[in-house]
Design a protein around this motif. Structure first.
Motif, PDB file in Angstrom:
ATOM      1  N   LEU A 166       0.813  -1.213   0.000  1.00  0.00           N
ATOM      2  CA  LEU A 166       0.000   0.000   0.000  1.00  0.00           C
ATOM      3  C   LEU A 166       0.849   1.267   0.000  1.00  0.00           C
ATOM      4  N   SER A 167       1.929   1.281   0.759  1.00  0.00           N
ATOM      5  CA  SER A 167       2.776   2.474   0.754  1.00  0.00           C
ATOM      6  C   SER A 167       3.499   2.629  -0.584  1.00  0.00           C
ATOM      7  N   GLY A 168       3.878   1.536  -1.227  1.00  0.00           N
ATOM      8  CA  GLY A 168       4.451   1.611  -2.558  1.00  0.00           C
ATOM      9  C   GLY A 168       3.445   2.111  -3.578  1.00  0.00           C
ATOM     10  N   ALA A 169       2.186   1.690  -3.434  1.00  0.00           N
ATOM     11  CA  ALA A 169       1.139   2.171  -4.335  1.00  0.00           C
ATOM     12  C   ALA A 169       0.912   3.669  -4.155  1.00  0.00           C
ATOM     13  N   VAL A 170       0.947   4.140  -2.929  1.00  0.00           N
ATOM     14  CA  VAL A 170       0.801   5.576  -2.671  1.00  0.00           C
ATOM     15  C   VAL A 170       1.939   6.362  -3.314  1.00  0.00           C
ATOM     16  N   ALA A 171       3.162   5.841  -3.199  1.00  0.00           N
ATOM     17  CA  ALA A 171       4.309   6.515  -3.812  1.00  0.00           C
ATOM     18  C   ALA A 171       4.192   6.528  -5.328  1.00  0.00           C
ATOM     19  N   GLY A 172       3.715   5.442  -5.916  1.00  0.00           N
ATOM     20  CA  GLY A 172       3.533   5.398  -7.371  1.00  0.00           C
ATOM     21  C   GLY A 172       2.491   6.384  -7.860  1.00  0.00           C
ATOM     22  N   ILE A 173       1.383   6.479  -7.148  1.00  0.00           N
ATOM     23  CA  ILE A 173       0.340   7.433  -7.529  1.00  0.00           C
ATOM     24  C   ILE A 173       0.842   8.857  -7.360  1.00  0.00           C
ATOM     25  N   ALA A 174       1.555   9.126  -6.273  1.00  0.00           N
ATOM     26  CA  ALA A 174       2.065  10.479  -6.033  1.00  0.00           C
ATOM     27  C   ALA A 174       3.072  10.889  -7.102  1.00  0.00           C
ATOM     28  N   LEU A 175       3.977   9.985  -7.474  1.00  0.00           N
ATOM     29  CA  LEU A 175       4.949  10.322  -8.518  1.00  0.00           C
ATOM     30  C   LEU A 175       4.254  10.553  -9.854  1.00  0.00           C
ATOM     31  N   GLY A 176       3.245   9.762 -10.145  1.00  0.00           N
ATOM     32  CA  GLY A 176       2.490   9.957 -11.383  1.00  0.00           C
ATOM     33  C   GLY A 176       1.759  11.285 -11.420  1.00  0.00           C
ATOM     34  N   ARG A 177       1.295  11.751 -10.276  1.00  0.00           N
ATOM     35  CA  ARG A 177       0.607  13.050 -10.241  1.00  0.00           C
ATOM     36  C   ARG A 177       1.579  14.212 -10.276  1.00  0.00           C
ATOM     37  N   TYR A 219       5.986  10.737 -16.395  1.00  0.00           N
ATOM     38  CA  TYR A 219       6.274   9.382 -15.939  1.00  0.00           C
ATOM     39  C   TYR A 219       5.009   8.610 -15.576  1.00  0.00           C
ATOM     40  N   SER A 220       3.854   9.176 -15.825  1.00  0.00           N
ATOM     41  CA  SER A 220       2.610   8.570 -15.392  1.00  0.00           C
ATOM     42  C   SER A 220       2.080   7.581 -16.433  1.00  0.00           C
ATOM     43  N   PHE A 221       1.559   6.463 -15.957  1.00  0.00           N
ATOM     44  CA  PHE A 221       0.895   5.466 -16.795  1.00  0.00           C
ATOM     45  C   PHE A 221      -0.603   5.419 -16.510  1.00  0.00           C
ATOM     46  N   GLY A 222      -1.101   6.311 -15.710  1.00  0.00           N
ATOM     47  CA  GLY A 222      -2.463   6.242 -15.207  1.00  0.00           C
ATOM     48  C   GLY A 222      -2.401   5.780 -13.758  1.00  0.00           C
ATOM     49  N   TRP A 223      -3.365   6.180 -12.965  1.00  0.00           N
ATOM     50  CA  TRP A 223      -3.233   5.946 -11.528  1.00  0.00           C
ATOM     51  C   TRP A 223      -3.307   4.470 -11.151  1.00  0.00           C
ATOM     52  N   VAL A 224      -4.044   3.663 -11.916  1.00  0.00           N
ATOM     53  CA  VAL A 224      -4.146   2.239 -11.580  1.00  0.00           C
ATOM     54  C   VAL A 224      -2.812   1.532 -11.839  1.00  0.00           C
ATOM     55  N   ILE A 225      -2.219   1.782 -13.003  1.00  0.00           N
ATOM     56  CA  ILE A 225      -0.937   1.153 -13.327  1.00  0.00           C
ATOM     57  C   ILE A 225       0.158   1.676 -12.403  1.00  0.00           C
ATOM     58  N   ASN A 226       0.132   2.988 -12.108  1.00  0.00           N
ATOM     59  CA  ASN A 226       1.113   3.536 -11.169  1.00  0.00           C
ATOM     60  C   ASN A 226       0.998   2.875  -9.804  1.00  0.00           C
ATOM     61  N   ALA A 227      -0.227   2.632  -9.358  1.00  0.00           N
ATOM     62  CA  ALA A 227      -0.425   1.988  -8.055  1.00  0.00           C
ATOM     63  C   ALA A 227       0.079   0.549  -8.062  1.00  0.00           C
ATOM     64  N   LEU A 228      -0.203  -0.189  -9.127  1.00  0.00           N
ATOM     65  CA  LEU A 228       0.259  -1.575  -9.198  1.00  0.00           C
ATOM     66  C   LEU A 228       1.778  -1.657  -9.278  1.00  0.00           C
ATOM     67  N   VAL A 229       2.381  -0.833 -10.132  1.00  0.00           N
ATOM     68  CA  VAL A 229       3.840  -0.855 -10.263  1.00  0.00           C
ATOM     69  C   VAL A 229       4.491  -0.402  -8.952  1.00  0.00           C
ATOM     70  N   GLY A 230       3.950   0.637  -8.320  1.00  0.00           N
ATOM     71  CA  GLY A 230       4.487   1.096  -7.047  1.00  0.00           C
ATOM     72  C   GLY A 230       4.352   0.069  -5.949  1.00  0.00           C
ATOM     73  N   GLY A 231       3.220  -0.610  -5.896  1.00  0.00           N
ATOM     74  CA  GLY A 231       3.032  -1.660  -4.899  1.00  0.00           C
ATOM     75  C   GLY A 231       3.996  -2.819  -5.088  1.00  0.00           C
ATOM     76  N   GLY A 267       8.328   1.765  -4.197  1.00  0.00           N
ATOM     77  CA  GLY A 267       7.336   2.209  -5.176  1.00  0.00           C
ATOM     78  C   GLY A 267       7.827   3.370  -6.006  1.00  0.00           C
ATOM     79  N   LEU A 268       8.479   4.312  -5.359  1.00  0.00           N
ATOM     80  CA  LEU A 268       9.017   5.471  -6.058  1.00  0.00           C
ATOM     81  C   LEU A 268      10.087   5.057  -7.064  1.00  0.00           C
ATOM     82  N   ILE A 269      10.987   4.185  -6.660  1.00  0.00           N
ATOM     83  CA  ILE A 269      12.083   3.764  -7.534  1.00  0.00           C
ATOM     84  C   ILE A 269      11.553   2.988  -8.740  1.00  0.00           C
ATOM     85  N   LEU A 270      10.620   2.054  -8.516  1.00  0.00           N
ATOM     86  CA  LEU A 270      10.154   1.232  -9.634  1.00  0.00           C
ATOM     87  C   LEU A 270       9.315   2.037 -10.623  1.00  0.00           C
ATOM     88  N   VAL A 271       8.472   2.940 -10.149  1.00  0.00           N
ATOM     89  CA  VAL A 271       7.693   3.775 -11.070  1.00  0.00           C
ATOM     90  C   VAL A 271       8.616   4.713 -11.829  1.00  0.00           C
TER      91      VAL A 271
END
Length: 122
Positions: A8-19, A24-36, A81-85
């Motif tokens: 969950l914290s990785g998903a939050v980091a992925g969504i935040a980086l995408g916003r 670097y954004s793939f859409g919030w769902v993909i960002n959340a999955l990749v970050g998680g 999450g931040l690094i992988l996104v």
């Protein structure tokens, strides 16, 4: 329990980086999955680093949930999450198509503007 927190914290980091950085954004769902997934991936090497393993706890976590382990898991999930996104966004940007202008090949790239990507704060 800790794996869920790290995901969950990785998903939050992925969504935040995408916003924050739209290029670097793939859409919030993909960002959340990749970050998680990034949050889960970074957990295993972190437990084996000397001095950091006590803040994450053993993989089986027979010790219990202490505040240090909880905070350590959140930080590892955010960083993973931040690094992988970020790596996925860099990989996606490296495959930008080339534009043939007749004179020279110009690679189209998206300019990263921090000011415009932080517009959701106002």
């Amino acid at each position: 329990m800790l794996l869920i927190i790290e995901f969950l914290s990785g998903a939050v980091a992925g969504i935040a980086l995408g916003r924050w950085v739209r290029s670097y954004s793939f859409g919030w769902v993909i960002n959340a999955l990749v970050g998680g997934i990034g949050g889960l991936i970074l957990e295993w090497p972190t437990t084996r680093v000397l001095g950091l393993g006590r803040f994450i706890g053993p993989v089986g976590n027979v010790v219990g949930l202490t505040p240090a382990i909880l905070i350590g898991s959140i930080v590892v999930g955010l960083l993973g999450g931040l690094i992988l996104v970020l790596l996925a966004g860099l990989q996606e940007r490296s495959y930008e198509p080339e534009i043939d202008t007749g004179k020279a090949k110009v690679t189209r790239c998206r300019a990263m503007s921090i000011g415009s990507s932080l517009s959701f704060w106002s």
